[in-house]
Motif scaffolding. Structure first.
Motif, PDB file in Angstrom:
ATOM      1  N   ALA A  25      29.906  46.473  47.951  1.00  8.34           N
ATOM      2  CA  ALA A  25      30.455  46.682  49.289  1.00  8.34           C
ATOM      3  C   ALA A  25      29.314  46.924  50.261  1.00  8.34           C
ATOM      4  O   ALA A  25      28.348  47.603  49.954  1.00  8.34           O
ATOM      5  CB  ALA A  25      31.393  47.885  49.261  1.00  8.34           C
ATOM      6  N   SER A  29      31.568  49.132  55.447  1.00 11.67           N
ATOM      7  CA  SER A  29      32.647  48.157  55.315  1.00 11.67           C
ATOM      8  C   SER A  29      34.000  48.823  55.484  1.00 11.67           C
ATOM      9  O   SER A  29      34.154  50.012  55.266  1.00 11.67           O
ATOM     10  CB  SER A  29      32.575  47.468  53.952  1.00 11.67           C
ATOM     11  OG  SER A  29      32.750  48.416  52.922  1.00 11.67           O
ATOM     12  N   LYS A 268      46.096  44.717  41.836  1.00 12.65           N
ATOM     13  CA  LYS A 268      44.737  44.978  41.351  1.00 12.65           C
ATOM     14  C   LYS A 268      44.626  46.404  40.826  1.00 12.65           C
ATOM     15  O   LYS A 268      45.444  47.270  41.155  1.00 12.65           O
ATOM     16  CB  LYS A 268      43.719  44.747  42.470  1.00 12.65           C
ATOM     17  CG  LYS A 268      43.669  43.299  42.942  1.00 12.65           C
ATOM     18  CD  LYS A 268      42.596  43.070  43.978  1.00 12.65           C
ATOM     19  CE  LYS A 268      42.559  41.595  44.397  1.00 12.65           C
ATOM     20  NZ  LYS A 268      41.487  41.321  45.381  1.00 12.65           N
ATOM     21  N   VAL A 270      42.327  49.808  40.770  1.00  8.14           N
ATOM     22  CA  VAL A 270      41.322  50.484  41.584  1.00  8.14           C
ATOM     23  C   VAL A 270      40.850  51.701  40.797  1.00  8.14           C
ATOM     24  O   VAL A 270      41.618  52.632  40.555  1.00  8.14           O
ATOM     25  CB  VAL A 270      41.892  50.910  42.948  1.00  8.14           C
ATOM     26  CG1 VAL A 270      40.806  51.539  43.806  1.00  8.14           C
ATOM     27  CG2 VAL A 270      42.537  49.728  43.660  1.00  8.14           C
ATOM     28  N   THR A 288      33.708  53.072  43.908  1.00  4.47           N
ATOM     29  CA  THR A 288      35.038  52.518  43.684  1.00  4.47           C
ATOM     30  C   THR A 288      34.855  51.105  43.155  1.00  4.47           C
ATOM     31  O   THR A 288      34.048  50.330  43.686  1.00  4.47           O
ATOM     32  CB  THR A 288      35.842  52.467  44.997  1.00  4.47           C
ATOM     33  OG1 THR A 288      36.009  53.794  45.496  1.00  4.47           O
ATOM     34  CG2 THR A 288      37.217  51.830  44.776  1.00  4.47           C
ATOM     35  N   TRP A 289      35.614  50.762  42.124  1.00  2.00           N
ATOM     36  CA  TRP A 289      35.584  49.419  41.549  1.00  2.00           C
ATOM     37  C   TRP A 289      36.981  48.828  41.565  1.00  2.00           C
ATOM     38  O   TRP A 289      37.953  49.517  41.189  1.00  2.00           O
ATOM     39  CB  TRP A 289      35.031  49.448  40.128  1.00  2.00           C
ATOM     40  CG  TRP A 289      33.583  49.837  40.069  1.00  2.00           C
ATOM     41  CD1 TRP A 289      33.068  51.075  39.808  1.00  2.00           C
ATOM     42  CD2 TRP A 289      32.457  48.983  40.301  1.00  2.00           C
ATOM     43  NE1 TRP A 289      31.699  51.042  39.855  1.00  2.00           N
ATOM     44  CE2 TRP A 289      31.296  49.772  40.157  1.00  2.00           C
ATOM     45  CE3 TRP A 289      32.332  47.632  40.607  1.00  2.00           C
ATOM     46  CZ2 TRP A 289      30.017  49.256  40.313  1.00  2.00           C
ATOM     47  CZ3 TRP A 289      31.049  47.116  40.755  1.00  2.00           C
ATOM     48  CH2 TRP A 289      29.909  47.918  40.607  1.00  2.00           C
ATOM     49  N   ILE A 290      37.105  47.590  42.002  1.00  2.00           N
ATOM     50  CA  ILE A 290      38.414  46.935  42.134  1.00  2.00           C
ATOM     51  C   ILE A 290      38.452  45.733  41.195  1.00  2.00           C
ATOM     52  O   ILE A 290      37.571  44.870  41.255  1.00  2.00           O
ATOM     53  CB  ILE A 290      38.667  46.518  43.594  1.00  2.00           C
ATOM     54  CG1 ILE A 290      38.624  47.757  44.499  1.00  2.00           C
ATOM     55  CG2 ILE A 290      40.013  45.802  43.719  1.00  2.00           C
ATOM     56  CD1 ILE A 290      38.722  47.450  45.977  1.00  2.00           C
ATOM     57  N   TRP A 298      35.425  42.736  38.114  1.00  2.00           N
ATOM     58  CA  TRP A 298      35.364  43.939  38.938  1.00  2.00           C
ATOM     59  C   TRP A 298      34.436  43.687  40.127  1.00  2.00           C
ATOM     60  O   TRP A 298      33.382  43.083  39.968  1.00  2.00           O
ATOM     61  CB  TRP A 298      34.817  45.110  38.141  1.00  2.00           C
ATOM     62  CG  TRP A 298      35.696  45.580  37.029  1.00  2.00           C
ATOM     63  CD1 TRP A 298      35.683  45.142  35.743  1.00  2.00           C
ATOM     64  CD2 TRP A 298      36.704  46.602  37.104  1.00  2.00           C
ATOM     65  NE1 TRP A 298      36.630  45.824  35.004  1.00  2.00           N
ATOM     66  CE2 TRP A 298      37.266  46.727  35.811  1.00  2.00           C
ATOM     67  CE3 TRP A 298      37.177  47.416  38.125  1.00  2.00           C
ATOM     68  CZ2 TRP A 298      38.280  47.634  35.514  1.00  2.00           C
ATOM     69  CZ3 TRP A 298      38.195  48.334  37.837  1.00  2.00           C
ATOM     70  CH2 TRP A 298      38.736  48.440  36.549  1.00  2.00           C
ATOM     71  N   GLU A 299      34.843  44.159  41.292  1.00  2.00           N
ATOM     72  CA  GLU A 299      33.982  44.116  42.454  1.00  2.00           C
ATOM     73  C   GLU A 299      33.897  45.507  43.066  1.00  2.00           C
ATOM     74  O   GLU A 299      34.831  46.298  42.972  1.00  2.00           O
ATOM     75  CB  GLU A 299      34.505  43.118  43.491  1.00  2.00           C
ATOM     76  CG  GLU A 299      34.481  41.676  43.011  1.00  2.00           C
ATOM     77  CD  GLU A 299      34.761  40.695  44.128  1.00  2.00           C
ATOM     78  OE1 GLU A 299      35.089  41.163  45.240  1.00  2.00           O
ATOM     79  OE2 GLU A 299      34.648  39.478  43.880  1.00  2.00           O
ATOM     80  N   GLY A 301      34.078  48.383  45.674  1.00  2.00           N
ATOM     81  CA  GLY A 301      34.829  48.713  46.868  1.00  2.00           C
ATOM     82  C   GLY A 301      34.123  49.818  47.631  1.00  2.00           C
ATOM     83  O   GLY A 301      33.012  50.222  47.275  1.00  2.00           O
ATOM     84  N   LEU A 341      43.043  55.205  50.090  1.00  2.00           N
ATOM     85  CA  LEU A 341      42.410  53.918  50.300  1.00  2.00           C
ATOM     86  C   LEU A 341      43.518  52.874  50.447  1.00  2.00           C
ATOM     87  O   LEU A 341      44.328  52.677  49.534  1.00  2.00           O
ATOM     88  CB  LEU A 341      41.510  53.551  49.123  1.00  2.00           C
ATOM     89  CG  LEU A 341      40.840  52.170  49.205  1.00  2.00           C
ATOM     90  CD1 LEU A 341      39.862  52.121  50.376  1.00  2.00           C
ATOM     91  CD2 LEU A 341      40.117  51.853  47.890  1.00  2.00           C
ATOM     92  N   LEU A 343      44.347  49.084  50.636  1.00  2.00           N
ATOM     93  CA  LEU A 343      43.729  47.805  50.286  1.00  2.00           C
ATOM     94  C   LEU A 343      44.138  46.745  51.299  1.00  2.00           C
ATOM     95  O   LEU A 343      45.319  46.643  51.636  1.00  2.00           O
ATOM     96  CB  LEU A 343      44.159  47.392  48.877  1.00  2.00           C
ATOM     97  CG  LEU A 343      43.723  48.340  47.761  1.00  2.00           C
ATOM     98  CD1 LEU A 343      44.186  47.807  46.424  1.00  2.00           C
ATOM     99  CD2 LEU A 343      42.218  48.506  47.764  1.00  2.00           C
TER     100      LEU A 343
END
Length: 343
Positions: A25, A29, A268, A270, A288-290, A298-299, A301, A341, A343
């Protein structure tokens, strides 16, 4: 087994192998975590369930230097629409690491540790349900199990992994050993039954139900440290599949694993928070991983405003909530912060 303190024991063996992460991230952001009404008291080592649109949590612990471990019995419900907490009936007895599980109509509290003559980490077989404003006993676990994950798939309660007494002793943290046990309680059944075990025995993981499956992420082992492992359970086929793990923290190089929290929202997963142990101290994750199940990826966050471990997670109407938790590694400072959070 030689008796050593909890921090040294968990620090002993290091982290899992690193896995490249998909994306980071950007600083600043949006959207990001936003503050909401705090839990009425500080606490850590808690879990949460959603019933009728409210998030319910309770029990837990507060550790203060030079004082006996404070084990909570208080329970509270958070109304996201009103951004307000209500106090519910207290548990019949204090518990830390108590698992709150909700079906469509009922609330349960299962397992956890209690104080006994043997110590402050006495693993229990406790199972209670909130009935008409009163907590009542129900079918107990066949043997003690705590630091597990608990979910409901329809009317079926599930308690997965965690720790059980490793021998005859049951009172201290070092008396407990990791387990892969997967217990189920089906309505009308005379007692808890076993389903296919968790593929990797571990404690302090996180779980969520999404698309009818149970997803268990992270956790740690006593001898191996944190793991980012992600396992998915199909109740219809009684089958586990292992998927892409949570990456290590790019900020610290440590593996995100023990003491994290996770919820499902918007199709998803989180996952956020957790802690790592490293002599002489260690730390707490803000990441944080999404997870996108379609891509098995995983990306990163947005980071939590307040890094925490031993916190509770829940999602209501697509919004994820991070509730209370320890703000430093181990038990040094419990907090009451709540963040959301969208999304």
């Amino acid at each position: 087994m030689t008796q050593i303190d909890r921090r040294a024991f968990l620090a002993a063996a290091g982290a899992s192998a690193a896995v490249p992460f998909a994306a980071c991230a950007q600083e600043g952001s949006t959207p990001g975590w936003e503050a909401r009404a705090s839990l009425p008291w500080p606490v850590q080592e808690i879990y949460a369930a959603v019933l009728g649109g409210s998030i319910i949590t309770g029990g837990g612990l507060v550790s203060r230097r030079g004082e006996p471990l404070h084990i909570e019995d208080r329970v509270a419900a958070y109304n996201p629409a009103a951004d307000a907490w209500d106090v519910l009936p207290s548990l019949p007895a204090p518990r830390h690491h108590p698992m709150f599980i909700a079906t469509a109509d009922d609330l349960f509290m299962v397992g956890g540790y209690a104080r006994s003559d043997a110590g402050e980490w006495t693993n229990t077989t406790t199972a209670w349900t909130l009935d008409g404003g009163t907590w009542r006993g129900m079918t107990p676990l066949p043997s003690p199990q705590a630091e597990a994950v608990g979910v409901a798939t329809g009317p079926v309660l599930r308690l997965i992994g965690g720790r059980t007494p490793g021998g005859a002793a049951n009172g201290n943290w070092n008396d407990q050993a990791d387990t892969d046990r997967h217990l189920v309680l089906v309505p009308g059944a005379p007692g808890w039954e076993t389903a296919r075990p968790l593929p990797m025995a571990r404690n302090s993981a996180a779980a969520a139900v999404m698309d009818g499956a149970v997803w268990v992420a992270g956790g740690r082992t006593v001898n191996g440290g944190g793991t980012g492992r992600l396992d998915r359970y199909d109740p219809g086929e009684d089958r586990w599949d292992t998927l892409a793990p949570i990456p290590p923290s790019p900020a610290t190089g440590q593996q995100v694993g023990g003491g994290l929290a996770m919820a499902a929202a918007g199709g998803k997963l989180v996952a956020f928070g957790g802690e790592w142990f490293q002599r002489p101290d260690g730390g707490v994750f803000a990441e944080t991983w999404i997870y996108d199940p379609a891509a098995d990826r995983w990306e990163a966050g947005p980071a939590m405003r307040t890094p925490r471990h031993g916190l509770a997670a829940a999602a209501v109407d697509g919004v994820v909530y991070a509730i209370a938790g320890g703000e430093v590694v181990s038990g040094g400072r419990a907090g009451s912060v709540v963040e959301e959070l969208r999304l």
